[in-house]
Design a protein around this motif. Structure first.
Motif, PDB file in Angstrom:
ATOM      1  N   LYS A 107       0.834  -1.203   0.000  1.00 32.30           N
ATOM      2  CA  LYS A 107       0.000   0.000   0.000  1.00 32.30           C
ATOM      3  C   LYS A 107       0.870   1.254   0.000  1.00 32.30           C
ATOM      4  O   LYS A 107       0.508   2.271  -0.586  1.00 32.30           O
ATOM      5  CB  LYS A 107      -0.940  -0.015   1.203  1.00 32.30           C
ATOM      6  N   LEU A 108       2.026   1.182   0.645  1.00 35.55           N
ATOM      7  CA  LEU A 108       2.968   2.308   0.644  1.00 35.55           C
ATOM      8  C   LEU A 108       3.391   2.653  -0.780  1.00 35.55           C
ATOM      9  O   LEU A 108       3.364   3.822  -1.187  1.00 35.55           O
ATOM     10  CB  LEU A 108       4.195   1.964   1.483  1.00 35.55           C
ATOM     11  N   LYS A 109       3.762   1.655  -1.539  1.00 36.45           N
ATOM     12  CA  LYS A 109       4.217   1.877  -2.913  1.00 36.45           C
ATOM     13  C   LYS A 109       3.087   2.438  -3.773  1.00 36.45           C
ATOM     14  O   LYS A 109       3.294   3.379  -4.562  1.00 36.45           O
ATOM     15  CB  LYS A 109       4.732   0.560  -3.509  1.00 36.45           C
ATOM     16  N   LYS A 110       1.892   1.889  -3.621  1.00 32.20           N
ATOM     17  CA  LYS A 110       0.735   2.354  -4.397  1.00 32.20           C
ATOM     18  C   LYS A 110       0.394   3.800  -4.054  1.00 32.20           C
ATOM     19  O   LYS A 110       0.149   4.627  -4.947  1.00 32.20           O
ATOM     20  CB  LYS A 110      -0.455   1.443  -4.128  1.00 32.20           C
ATOM     21  N   GLN A 111       0.392   4.114  -2.763  1.00 30.55           N
ATOM     22  CA  GLN A 111       0.066   5.467  -2.318  1.00 30.55           C
ATOM     23  C   GLN A 111       1.117   6.468  -2.782  1.00 30.55           C
ATOM     24  O   GLN A 111       0.794   7.576  -3.223  1.00 30.55           O
ATOM     25  CB  GLN A 111      -0.060   5.487  -0.793  1.00 30.55           C
ATOM     26  N   TYR A 112       2.383   6.082  -2.673  1.00 27.19           N
ATOM     27  CA  TYR A 112       3.464   6.984  -3.091  1.00 27.19           C
ATOM     28  C   TYR A 112       3.365   7.288  -4.586  1.00 27.19           C
ATOM     29  O   TYR A 112       3.494   8.446  -5.004  1.00 27.19           O
ATOM     30  CB  TYR A 112       4.819   6.354  -2.768  1.00 27.19           C
ATOM     31  N   ARG A 113       3.155   6.275  -5.380  1.00 24.55           N
ATOM     32  CA  ARG A 113       3.097   6.485  -6.829  1.00 24.55           C
ATOM     33  C   ARG A 113       1.944   7.396  -7.225  1.00 24.55           C
ATOM     34  O   ARG A 113       2.070   8.185  -8.164  1.00 24.55           O
ATOM     35  CB  ARG A 113       2.973   5.132  -7.539  1.00 24.55           C
ATOM     36  N   SER A 114       0.829   7.287  -6.529  1.00 24.31           N
ATOM     37  CA  SER A 114      -0.330   8.101  -6.897  1.00 24.31           C
ATOM     38  C   SER A 114      -0.240   9.533  -6.374  1.00 24.31           C
ATOM     39  O   SER A 114      -0.896  10.431  -6.886  1.00 24.31           O
ATOM     40  CB  SER A 114      -1.616   7.443  -6.383  1.00 24.31           C
ATOM     41  N   GLN A 115       0.613   9.763  -5.352  1.00 28.29           N
ATOM     42  CA  GLN A 115       0.653  11.074  -4.695  1.00 28.29           C
ATOM     43  C   GLN A 115       2.029  11.741  -4.720  1.00 28.29           C
ATOM     44  O   GLN A 115       2.198  12.813  -4.126  1.00 28.29           O
ATOM     45  CB  GLN A 115       0.223  10.911  -3.225  1.00 28.29           C
ATOM     46  N   LYS A 116       3.012  11.163  -5.398  1.00 29.31           N
ATOM     47  CA  LYS A 116       4.369  11.687  -5.277  1.00 29.31           C
ATOM     48  C   LYS A 116       4.523  13.121  -5.778  1.00 29.31           C
ATOM     49  O   LYS A 116       5.399  13.857  -5.308  1.00 29.31           O
ATOM     50  CB  LYS A 116       5.366  10.772  -6.001  1.00 29.31           C
ATOM     51  N   ASN A 117       3.660  13.545  -6.706  1.00 31.07           N
ATOM     52  CA  ASN A 117       3.744  14.921  -7.187  1.00 31.07           C
ATOM     53  C   ASN A 117       3.327  15.933  -6.125  1.00 31.07           C
ATOM     54  O   ASN A 117       3.575  17.137  -6.273  1.00 31.07           O
ATOM     55  CB  ASN A 117       2.878  15.092  -8.439  1.00 31.07           C
ATOM     56  N   ASN A 118       2.694  15.449  -5.061  1.00 30.59           N
ATOM     57  CA  ASN A 118       2.277  16.330  -3.967  1.00 30.59           C
ATOM     58  C   ASN A 118       3.299  16.386  -2.834  1.00 30.59           C
ATOM     59  O   ASN A 118       3.059  17.028  -1.817  1.00 30.59           O
ATOM     60  CB  ASN A 118       0.931  15.860  -3.402  1.00 30.59           C
ATOM     61  N   LEU A 119       4.422  15.711  -3.026  1.00 29.46           N
ATOM     62  CA  LEU A 119       5.480  15.697  -2.014  1.00 29.46           C
ATOM     63  C   LEU A 119       6.584  16.678  -2.376  1.00 29.46           C
ATOM     64  O   LEU A 119       6.853  16.924  -3.553  1.00 29.46           O
ATOM     65  CB  LEU A 119       6.087  14.296  -1.896  1.00 29.46           C
ATOM     66  N   SER A 120       7.231  17.222  -1.360  1.00 28.69           N
ATOM     67  CA  SER A 120       8.425  18.032  -1.614  1.00 28.69           C
ATOM     68  C   SER A 120       9.527  17.134  -2.167  1.00 28.69           C
ATOM     69  O   SER A 120       9.453  15.904  -2.072  1.00 28.69           O
ATOM     70  CB  SER A 120       8.906  18.678  -0.308  1.00 28.69           C
ATOM     71  N   LYS A 121      10.558  17.757  -2.735  1.00 27.23           N
ATOM     72  CA  LYS A 121      11.641  16.992  -3.342  1.00 27.23           C
ATOM     73  C   LYS A 121      12.317  16.093  -2.319  1.00 27.23           C
ATOM     74  O   LYS A 121      12.574  14.912  -2.577  1.00 27.23           O
ATOM     75  CB  LYS A 121      12.667  17.933  -3.980  1.00 27.23           C
ATOM     76  N   GLU A 122      12.593  16.634  -1.138  1.00 31.05           N
ATOM     77  CA  GLU A 122      13.303  15.828  -0.143  1.00 31.05           C
ATOM     78  C   GLU A 122      12.422  14.701   0.388  1.00 31.05           C
ATOM     79  O   GLU A 122      12.893  13.573   0.601  1.00 31.05           O
ATOM     80  CB  GLU A 122      13.824  16.687   1.002  1.00 31.05           C
ATOM     81  N   ASN A 123      11.122  14.950   0.569  1.00 29.31           N
ATOM     82  CA  ASN A 123      10.235  13.883   1.014  1.00 29.31           C
ATOM     83  C   ASN A 123      10.061  12.818  -0.056  1.00 29.31           C
ATOM     84  O   ASN A 123       9.969  11.620   0.245  1.00 29.31           O
ATOM     85  CB  ASN A 123       8.875  14.448   1.411  1.00 29.31           C
TER      86      ASN A 123
END
Length: 429
Positions: A43-59
């Protein structure tokens, strides 16, 4: 004046958008952190892929490094960590730094870079002791002794010049066994992906000419009991036409891996580090293991690793559950998180009772349930299991967050099981 007013409006809107993005980023990082905490990497991988554009560069770099580690792309994970730590300004808190350095530690361990693993452990103990609980500190200190003892040992290697086929047998309790040769002496060993490190009984160390390393650490058995251990190195180990160099074994006293109650005694275990080095293993119903010279990308992404612990994604009642993946376990077991998630249904259908489980270190009693007709799906393959033990309470082992552990009762329902360590996939045919 009009242009000035428009500029002020633009700045105001920009600040509002930045504030909103910061709030969204914080909420998202909390969600991702909670998935890491419970070891739900699928679920971590799925969530990250769908939301990574909403994260700062370092996060984004931070979570990507963790995900790459859990899905066994270790060098890429280390590259992301190095890129992150080289940024001029970082806003990571100590908890995140602790997780980052623990991820680097896991990368070094799985790359057999023991000296670097010892250095990473020491860095965590020196700088982030306060953000680890006493149990974690104890584990880090214990494992630091292991990596320090191994710091002069070269990385494990595999020589695989062609496809390989390895015969297996089943012992009296139904576990897979294979022959392995060290210094021209062949013995039978359990083949077990659930063993974090290979194991050998103490009485064989001198006979096989292993390099013995007296150490001061313990391993924790399934029962929660701490078992004293040393280390030994096989400079060369052969399994079929595969050759492994610099293989690390835990040395346990003969009685610690024996079950005299049922007259069951083992020589040792070929564990995860050796099996993972094959990159892909295919276990067939006719009791053979084959490994291709060139692995195939199956693109299932239903297999993850937490350090040396294999984890598999299992579908149950339209949900994805993380299970331990232990080919050395005769039967599938369900753990306390499964009970808590489906408590109402379980208590209505079943009566609590006491049952026993055992492994290295002895046999222990548990309170729980015996469940029938549990449908489980992995990838495109589905089957039902019966007489499954469900633990009502958390067990004293590294399985508190898993919903269960997959065993041979599921595996044997299919003609072939394929484990791709290189491409993070498990397939049943």
């Amino acid at each position: 004046m009009r242009y000035l007013m428009l500029s002020i409006i633009a700045i105001t809107l920009s600040c509002a958008q930045s504030t909103k993005k910061l709030i969204d980023d914080t909420k998202l990082t909390q969600e991702l952190d909670s998935l890491i905490e419970v070891q739900d990497f699928f679920k971590l991988k799925k969530q990250y892929r769908s939301q990574k554009n909403n994260l700062s560069k370092e996060n984004s770099l931070y979570y990507e490094a963790i995900i790459l580690n859990r899905f066994n792309d270790l060098e890429a994970s280390n590259s992301k960590i190095a890129k992150l730590l080289n940024m001029e300004t970082l806003h990571l808190n100590d908890t995140m730094f602790n997780t980052l350095y623990n991820t680097r530690l896991l990368n070094h361990v799985n790359l057999y870079q023991y000296k670097e693993a010892a250095e990473a452990s020491e860095h965590i103990l020196k700088n982030y002791r306060l953000v680890n609980d006493s149990s974690k500190i104890e584990n880090l200190e214990n494992e630091w002794k292991i990596w320090t003892s191994l710091s002069s040992i070269p990385p494990q290697e595999i020589i695989k010049n062609e496809d390989a086929t390895i015969p297996m047998t089943k012992d009296k309790v139904g576990l897979f066994n294979i022959d392995a040769s060290i210094n021209n002496k062949t013995y039978n060993y359990i083949f077990d992906t659930g063993a974090n490190i290979s194991v050998i009984k103490r009485s064989l160390v001198e006979e096989l000419g292993l390099t013995y390393i007296e150490s001061d650490f313990y391993v924790t058995a399934f029962t929660g009991e701490k078992v004293d251990s040393d280390l030994a190195i096989a400079k060369e180990l052969s399994i079929g036409n595969l050759t492994f160099k610099n293989v690390v074994f835990l040395v346990l006293n003969d009685e610690d891996i024996s079950f005299p109650q049922i007259e069951y005694f083992i020589n040792g275990i070929i564990g995860f580090p050796v099996i993972e080095a094959m990159e892909e293993v295919r276990i067939s119903k006719d009791n053979t293991i084959s490994t291709p010279k060139t692995p195939i990308d199956y693109k299932q992404n239903n297999f993850a690793l937490d350090g040396l612990t294999p984890i598999i994604a299992i579908e149950y009642q339209n949900d994805t559950l993380s299970f331990g993946f232990d080919t050395g376990a005769k039967s599938t077991s369900l753990y306390a998180p499964f009970f808590r998630k489906y408590k109402k249904e379980i208590e209505q259908r079943y009566t609590s009772q006491t049952f026993t489980s055992g492994s290295a270190g002895g046999i222990i009693e548990f309170e729980g349930y015996i469940m029938d007709s549990i449908p489980l799906t992995i990838g495109n393959s589905k089957t039902s299991l019966s007489s499954i033990q469900l633990h009502k309470n958390d067990i004293e082992a590294d399985a508190d967050h898993f919903y269960g552990n997959l065993g041979q009762d599921f595996i044997k329902q299919f003609d072939e099981m394929i484990i791709s360590f290189k491409y993070s996939s498990v397939i049943f045919k």
